[in-house]
Design a protein around this motif. Structure first.
Motif, PDB file in Angstrom:
ATOM      1  N   UNK A  55       0.831  -1.197   0.000  1.00  0.00           N
ATOM      2  CA  UNK A  55       0.000   0.000   0.000  1.00  0.00           C
ATOM      3  C   UNK A  55       0.870   1.254   0.000  1.00  0.00           C
ATOM      4  N   UNK A  56       0.233   2.402   0.056  1.00  0.00           N
ATOM      5  CA  UNK A  56       0.968   3.665   0.072  1.00  0.00           C
ATOM      6  C   UNK A  56       1.689   3.852   1.411  1.00  0.00           C
ATOM      7  N   UNK A  57       2.807   4.543   1.340  1.00  0.00           N
ATOM      8  CA  UNK A  57       3.569   4.853   2.553  1.00  0.00           C
ATOM      9  C   UNK A  57       2.814   5.890   3.377  1.00  0.00           C
ATOM     10  N   UNK A  58       2.789   5.666   4.671  1.00  0.00           N
ATOM     11  CA  UNK A  58       2.174   6.635   5.600  1.00  0.00           C
ATOM     12  C   UNK A  58       3.275   7.159   6.518  1.00  0.00           C
ATOM     13  N   UNK A  59       3.377   8.489   6.586  1.00  0.00           N
ATOM     14  CA  UNK A  59       4.468   9.110   7.325  1.00  0.00           C
ATOM     15  C   UNK A  59       3.929   9.820   8.565  1.00  0.00           C
ATOM     16  N   UNK A  60       4.627   9.648   9.656  1.00  0.00           N
ATOM     17  CA  UNK A  60       4.270  10.333  10.908  1.00  0.00           C
ATOM     18  C   UNK A  60       5.556  10.634  11.670  1.00  0.00           C
ATOM     19  N   UNK A  61       5.929  11.907  11.730  1.00  0.00           N
ATOM     20  CA  UNK A  61       7.154  12.295  12.405  1.00  0.00           C
ATOM     21  C   UNK A  61       6.907  12.705  13.843  1.00  0.00           C
ATOM     22  N   UNK A  62       7.856  12.411  14.701  1.00  0.00           N
ATOM     23  CA  UNK A  62       7.789  12.813  16.102  1.00  0.00           C
ATOM     24  C   UNK A  62       9.211  13.047  16.596  1.00  0.00           C
ATOM     25  N   UNK A  63       9.458  14.285  17.064  1.00  0.00           N
ATOM     26  CA  UNK A  63      10.793  14.698  17.509  1.00  0.00           C
ATOM     27  C   UNK A  63      11.795  14.489  16.367  1.00  0.00           C
ATOM     28  N   UNK A  64      12.858  13.700  16.612  1.00  0.00           N
ATOM     29  CA  UNK A  64      13.877  13.533  15.563  1.00  0.00           C
ATOM     30  C   UNK A  64      13.657  12.274  14.722  1.00  0.00           C
ATOM     31  N   UNK A  65      12.525  11.594  14.913  1.00  0.00           N
ATOM     32  CA  UNK A  65      12.304  10.312  14.237  1.00  0.00           C
ATOM     33  C   UNK A  65      11.111  10.399  13.301  1.00  0.00           C
ATOM     34  N   UNK A  66      11.298   9.854  12.106  1.00  0.00           N
ATOM     35  CA  UNK A  66      10.211   9.734  11.136  1.00  0.00           C
ATOM     36  C   UNK A  66       9.784   8.274  11.089  1.00  0.00           C
ATOM     37  N   UNK A  67       8.522   8.031  11.366  1.00  0.00           N
ATOM     38  CA  UNK A  67       7.966   6.673  11.309  1.00  0.00           C
ATOM     39  C   UNK A  67       7.205   6.507   9.990  1.00  0.00           C
ATOM     40  N   UNK A  68       7.597   5.508   9.237  1.00  0.00           N
ATOM     41  CA  UNK A  68       6.950   5.206   7.959  1.00  0.00           C
ATOM     42  C   UNK A  68       6.289   3.832   8.078  1.00  0.00           C
ATOM     43  N   UNK A  69       5.022   3.756   7.758  1.00  0.00           N
ATOM     44  CA  UNK A  69       4.309   2.474   7.848  1.00  0.00           C
ATOM     45  C   UNK A  69       3.549   2.210   6.553  1.00  0.00           C
ATOM     46  N   UNK A  70       3.347   0.943   6.269  1.00  0.00           N
ATOM     47  CA  UNK A  70       2.533   0.553   5.115  1.00  0.00           C
ATOM     48  C   UNK A  70       2.022  -0.860   5.351  1.00  0.00           C
ATOM     49  N   UNK A  71       0.991  -1.213   4.637  1.00  0.00           N
ATOM     50  CA  UNK A  71       0.429  -2.561   4.736  1.00  0.00           C
ATOM     51  C   UNK A  71       0.762  -3.325   3.464  1.00  0.00           C
ATOM     52  N   UNK A  72       1.085  -4.590   3.639  1.00  0.00           N
ATOM     53  CA  UNK A  72       1.474  -5.446   2.521  1.00  0.00           C
ATOM     54  C   UNK A  72       0.421  -6.563   2.378  1.00  0.00           C
ATOM     55  N   UNK A  73      -0.065  -6.761   1.169  1.00  0.00           N
ATOM     56  CA  UNK A  73      -0.961  -7.896   0.857  1.00  0.00           C
ATOM     57  C   UNK A  73      -0.148  -8.938   0.084  1.00  0.00           C
TER      58      UNK A  73
END
Length: 469
Positions: free
Chosen positions: A95-113
Motif C-alpha cells: 500500500x501507500x507509505x504513511x508518514x508520521x514524524x515525532x521529535x527527531x524520528x520519522x515513522x513510515x508504515x505501510x500494509x502489505x498484501x
C-alpha cells in the motif's frame, strides 16, 4: 588743575567697572580651532556587540516522501525452486507509505498484501523429488493475507547544510499468517525473503530526504540579513551576520522544524556601507536567540539645541542685590579647553551690564528623564578676567548655579522618533518573502562626542528580532 582731577577720577571709575558693556575675547569654536591647525581626533568607533537572532524554520517534506512512494514498485513477484525442501512462488502488493514524524524520528508504515503457493519435497533423489510433494496455497486464489511494515528514519543536519536520513526496518509482522501441516512457518520464510527488499525502500527514503537542499534557503536568509535596512532620520541598520547554528530537528507529521540561530554584530551607521555580504560559513554549535543589541550615534544640531534652551531661558534674570542682567540670547558650540573637547556656551545679556559672556560645560545624561544636563558649568578664562574687573557679582556661586540648573535639553522626542523608525525597519516583509518581526526594549545614552558640526549621542538599543521565511 580741577579738570585734570575729574578726568583722572573718571578713568579710575571706568577701570573699576563703570562701563556697562561686557566684551571679553570670543571663545573659539572647535571648527575655528581646527582651521587654525588644531588636530581633532577621529570619532570613536561604534562598539560591535554580538547578538543572537532567532529564525524559526518549517519545511514540509511531504513532496519528497511522496516521490519516494511513487518511485518504488507496488507489485513484487518472486519465489524459490529447490529440489528438496520448500518450493514456492509469492506475490506481494504494497500500500501507500504513511508518514508520521515525532521529535527527531520519522515513522513510515505501510500494509502489505501477499499470497503464496507451492509444494514441499521431503527428499530429493537424482534431481527429482523421491516422494510425492505436498502442495499448499495461501492467499493465492483467495483473499490475500496481510502484513504490516514499519520503518524508522532518524534525521540530522550536516555542517554543510544537508539533511541526513538513516532509515531501517523496525517491524515486518504478518497479521493473519499462513498455516501448513509440514512443520515449516512459510509466512516467516516469505518475510525473511522479502525483508532485504525493504532495504531498497529504506535507501529510497534516505535518497529523497537528502535531495532536499537546505543551503540555498539559508544562503537566501544570509543575504537578506546582510543587506542594509533604511531607518529614516537615523541611517542604515546593518545586521552583519557572522555565524549560523541550527537547533535539534523536530518532526511533526511530515513537517520538519528547527530554529536557526544567527550570530550577528549589528550596527546603525550612516549610509554607504559595504554591499557585498560575506560568504555563508559552515554550521557552528547551536546558540539560541537571546535578542539583539546595537549601538548608534544620534546627531543633534547645535543651533537646534541652542534654540530649545533659549525658548525657556530667554528673559530669565540673574542678579545680585541691586545689579541684574536678563538673558537675551544663547548659542552652544564645541570648543577645545583644558586638553579636552567641551561644550561652549555664549550667553547674551542686557541690564546692569550688557554684552556677551562665554562659559564651558560638560553634557551629562539622565536616561530616566531622557534629558541631557550641562554640568561643571563655569566661565571661560577670558570672561572670568573681564568680570573680575567690571561685574564681579556675576561670578557669585548662586548666579553660576542658577545658570547651570537651566542649561539642559530633552531628548525624549528624539528617542521616540528613533524607536518608531527602528520598529518600521525591524518589522517588514522582504522581496524574497521573508518576514522580520522585532521589538525595542530599551534605548539608553552611554556616551557623547562633541564634533564640529553635531553633538553625537552614543545610544545603546536592546530588543528582540526574529525572521520567518
Amino acid at each position: 588743575m580741577k579738570t585734570r582731577i575729574w578726568l583722572a577720577a573718571a578713568i579710575a571709575l571706568s577701570a573699576c567697572g563703570g562701563s556697562k558693556t561686557i566684551n571679553p575675547k570670543a571663545l573659539l569654536s572647535l571648527q575655528e580651532q581646527q582651521q587654525q591647525g588644531l588636530n581633532i581626533p577621529a570619532p570613536k568607533p561604534l562598539p560591535a556587540v554580538l547578538s543572537q537572532i532567532d529564525v524559526p524554520v518549517s519545511v514540509d517534506l511531504k513532496p519528497y516522501f511522496e516521490l519516494a512512494n511513487n518511485k518504488l514498485d507496488k507489485h513484487i513477484e518472486g519465489g524459490e525452486d529447490p529440489c528438496q525442501g520448500l518450493r514456492y512462488q509469492y506475490k506481494l502488493d504494497r500500500g501507500d507509505l504513511r508518514f508520521a514524524g515525532q521529535k527527531q524520528t520519522l515513522n513510515t508504515s505501510l500494509q502489505v498484501a501477499y499470497g503464496l503457493r507451492g509444494e514441499y519435497c521431503a527428499a530429493c533423489l537424482m534431481g527429482s523429488c523421491a516422494l510425492p510433494p505436498v502442495a499448499f496455497s495461501c492467499g493465492w486464489s483467495e483473499a490475500p493475507r496481510k502484513a504490516n511494515l514499519s520503518l524508522n528514519s532518524t534525521l540530522s543536519l550536516s555542517p554543510d547544510y544537508r539533511l541526513i536520513s538513516k532509515t531501517s526496518v523496525q517491524e515486518l509482522k504478518a497479521l493473519n499468517p499462513c498455516k501448513v501441516s509440514f512443520g515449516i512457518d512459510i509466512t516467516q520464510q516469505l518475510l525473511n525473503t522479502v525483508k532485504p527488499l525493504m532495504g531498497e525502500l529504506c535507501a529510497e527514503i534516505d535518497k529523497q530526504v537528502a535531495a532536499y537542499e537546505l543551503k540555498p534557503y539559508v544562503e537566501d536568509l544570509w543575504s537578506t540579513l546582510a543587506g542594509p535596512v533604511q531607518i529614516e532620520y537615523v541611517g542604515e541598520l546593518r545586521l552583519q551576520p557572522k555565524a549560523v547554528s541550527v537547533s535539534a530537528l523536530t518532526l511533526n507529521g511530515t513537517t520538519l522544524s528547527f530554529r536557526a540561530g544567527i550570530s550577528a554584530q549589528p550596527i546603525i551607521a550612516s549610509v554607504g556601507g559595504p554591499k557585498t555580504p560575506s560568504p555563508l560559513p559552515n554550521l557552528s554549535p547551536y546558540k539560541p536567540g537571546s535578542g539583539f543589541q546595537v549601538y548608534t550615534d544620534l546627531k543633534l544640531d547645535y543651533d537646534s539645541l541652542s534654540a530649545q534652551i533659549l525658548s525657556y531661558m530667554k528673559g530669565e534674570k540673574y542678579g545680585y542685590k541691586k545689579d541684574s542682567v536678563e538673558l537675551s540670547g544663547l548659542r552652544l558650540f564645541p570648543t577645545y579647553q583644558d586638553s579636552s573637547t567641551r561644550l561652549g556656551i555664549r550667553v547674551d545679556v542686557q541690564g546692569t551690564k550688557s554684552g556677551s559672556l562665554y562659559l564651558v560645560g560638560d553634557p551629562e545624561f539622565d536616561n530616566t528623564a531622557r534629558i541631557v544636563r550641562l554640568k561643571n558649568v563655569d566661565y571661560d578664562l577670558q570672561s572670568k578676567n573681564v568680570l573680575l574687573k567690571s561685574a564681579s557679582w556675576l561670578l557669585d556661586e548662586t548666579v553660576r548655579k542658577n545658570l547651570e540648573e537651566n542649561l539642559w535639553f530633552e531628548v525624549g522626542d528624539l528617542f521616540t522618533l528613533t524607536e518608531e523608525n527602528l520598529l518600521l525597519a525591524l518589522n517588514q516583509r522582504y522581496e524574497n518573502g521573508a518576514q522580520s518581526t522585532g521589538t525595542v526594549k530599551s534605548i539608553e545614552l552611554t556616551d557623547y562626542q562633541l564634533r564640529p558640526q553635531h553633538l553625537l549621542l552614543r545610544t545603546h538599543i536592546k530588543g528582540q528580532l526574529s525572521i520567518s521565511m
